[in-house]
Design an enzyme around this catalytic site. Sequence first.
Site, PDB file in Angstrom:
ATOM      1  N   GLU A 143      -6.017  -0.747  -7.323  1.00 51.69           N
ATOM      2  CA  GLU A 143      -4.871  -0.440  -8.112  1.00 51.69           C
ATOM      3  C   GLU A 143      -3.596  -0.852  -8.635  1.00 51.69           C
ATOM      4  O   GLU A 143      -3.057  -1.887  -8.074  1.00 51.69           O
ATOM      5  CB  GLU A 143      -4.132   1.115  -6.781  1.00 51.69           C
ATOM      6  CG  GLU A 143      -5.496   1.881  -6.097  1.00 51.69           C
ATOM      7  CD  GLU A 143      -4.294   2.825  -5.070  1.00 51.69           C
ATOM      8  OE1 GLU A 143      -4.011   4.000  -5.963  1.00 51.69           O
ATOM      9  OE2 GLU A 143      -4.037   2.298  -4.481  1.00 51.69           O
TER      10      GLU A 143
ATOM     11  N   SER B 144       1.153  -1.463  -0.416  1.00 48.72           N
ATOM     12  CA  SER B 144      -0.290   0.206   0.202  1.00 48.72           C
ATOM     13  C   SER B 144       1.161   1.508  -0.264  1.00 48.72           C
ATOM     14  O   SER B 144       0.313   1.973   0.035  1.00 48.72           O
ATOM     15  CB  SER B 144      -0.644  -0.072   1.260  1.00 48.72           C
ATOM     16  OG  SER B 144      -0.540   0.212   2.870  1.00 48.72           O
TER      17      SER B 144
ATOM     18  N   HIS C 201      -2.859  -3.412  -5.660  1.00 52.41           N
ATOM     19  CA  HIS C 201      -3.161  -3.385  -4.225  1.00 52.41           C
ATOM     20  C   HIS C 201      -4.415  -3.493  -4.171  1.00 52.41           C
ATOM     21  O   HIS C 201      -5.598  -2.374  -4.846  1.00 52.41           O
ATOM     22  CB  HIS C 201      -2.930  -1.292  -4.368  1.00 52.41           C
ATOM     23  CG  HIS C 201      -3.476  -1.263  -2.407  1.00 52.41           C
ATOM     24  ND1 HIS C 201      -3.922   0.291  -2.128  1.00 52.41           N
ATOM     25  CD2 HIS C 201      -3.193  -1.462  -1.276  1.00 52.41           C
ATOM     26  CE1 HIS C 201      -3.362   0.432  -1.161  1.00 52.41           C
ATOM     27  NE2 HIS C 201      -3.405  -0.189  -0.513  1.00 52.41           N
TER      28      HIS C 201
ATOM     29  N   ASN D  26      -4.213   6.625  -1.215  1.00 52.32           N
ATOM     30  CA  ASN D  26      -3.396   6.606   0.431  1.00 52.32           C
ATOM     31  C   ASN D  26      -3.118   8.354   0.417  1.00 52.32           C
ATOM     32  O   ASN D  26      -2.104   8.935   1.014  1.00 52.32           O
ATOM     33  CB  ASN D  26      -2.501   5.667   0.623  1.00 52.32           C
ATOM     34  CG  ASN D  26      -2.807   4.658   1.364  1.00 52.32           C
ATOM     35  OD1 ASN D  26      -4.216   5.166   1.877  1.00 52.32           O
ATOM     36  ND2 ASN D  26      -2.457   3.793   1.619  1.00 52.32           N
TER      37      ASN D  26
END
Length: 505
Positions: free
Chosen positions: A156, A123, A144, A194
């Site tokens: 992702e 991540s 991800h 993120n």
Amino acid sequence: MSALNTNVVVAVIGAGAMGAGIAQVAASAGHRVLLHDNRPGAAAQAIDGIGKQLVRRVENGKLAASARDACVNALVPVEALEQLADAGLVIEAIVENLEIKQDLLRQLETICRDDCILASNTSSISITRLGAGMARPERLVGMHFFNPAPVMALVEVIKGLASDPAVVDCVLATATAWGKKAVLARSTPGFIVNRVARPFYAESLRLLQEGVADCASLDALLREAGGFAMGAFELTDLIGHDVNYAVTCSVFDAYYQDMRFQPSQIQKELVDAGHFGRKSGRGFYDYREGAERPQAASLQSNSRVPEVIVEGEAGPLQGLLERLTGAGIKVSHRAGRGLLRVGAATVALSDGRLAAQRRADQGLDNLVLLDLALDYARCTRLGITWASGTDADAVDQVVALLAHAGIAVTPLRDSPALCVLRTVAMLANEAADALLQGVASAADIDLAMRAGVNYPRGPLAWADQLGSGLLVDVLGHLQAVYGEERYRPSLQLRRQLAEGVTFHE
């Protein structure tokens, strides 16, 4: 390149919650899945847990018994890495540690066949950096998933500097074939979600630190006005402050301490105290037995407001005016500069200035500022603020007006851009910078934020709806008030404004 055929064996390394979830996704899509963990018996235990979970879904009528049996029968526990030699795709979901992941990838290169695709579920670690220690980094990509993998729609797919475009295309197609919404991102810190999500937490934390409102009130505004599924304090309590704070620190460090990603001392204090949120029983809220949940602050009024006068264009507040008309309030129009007159009060959508500053700049007495809402026609709560010295009767008339339309009113200390507007402006700004730097396309950025963290609207779509001009003004005023680069408007937003274009044309 097309998706992997279902006769291709998929291997997942790491039988924790994430690894087991990924294995379940691949098996449900029709692949034979080898699940490995370095803890003896962990893979078999994880498969048993998947089976029990699927039995409950069958009993609840959410899954056919045949689909449950097919998924469980496709899952095979393996005790040695060497047993993964025939896999066509290997996804590692082990501890988030660069050296450990690099060592595993080097081992896999000696075990797996040359055409095997290697994927990391990291991540936060650079795919480019992971691949640097490999003999053939072109076959490595990021894949991800979001937790829980069987439920969350987003994957992702991360392209490292050396990743083969054909391999990346195959993984994108495969994730889509597995029923996921796959987005492509370049290997930069935080990837899409993120990175772009950091302001959602950061701005609420800062508002709390500055005493603008309490946790319950700020959370309620993000939910009931902003349309978010949870407020920042509820969400970080759910994620776990140890995890959320660590991600923030990682992104902050990766961007060379750019103040846009500055961690919060308030959150650090919770981590230091071991108050990680729901899993520890305490975080911003108390989850222990018998604890009472605090309620959002709300203003009350029994006054009646028969008319609202609109001066000029209402802009984003047009939905509110239509709602007021439907509630029986007379709405009149006359020339002006985008203000509402409600009895003795002058009302406007915040533009990022303090109420006191805007009153002084524009000579507006009894100025009451409204926060942003996702949909003024349907929201159930709005935040308001006013400058010191504003007549109490003027504030009461605004509260009465909104209450008549069924909108609860939460008072905020005079603060630039209030709560929802400030949060949305910063999310849009970060998304615009990600687009500017080629991290992902505008469509993939918005899809990632909707599918990965359930935002009610993609931040760039929100920017299109509000207009780059308003956002640049809001961010410019925030930057001027704080004197910090944290709030600098993205060059991409300024470019959109100068060229008169939108993100989704």
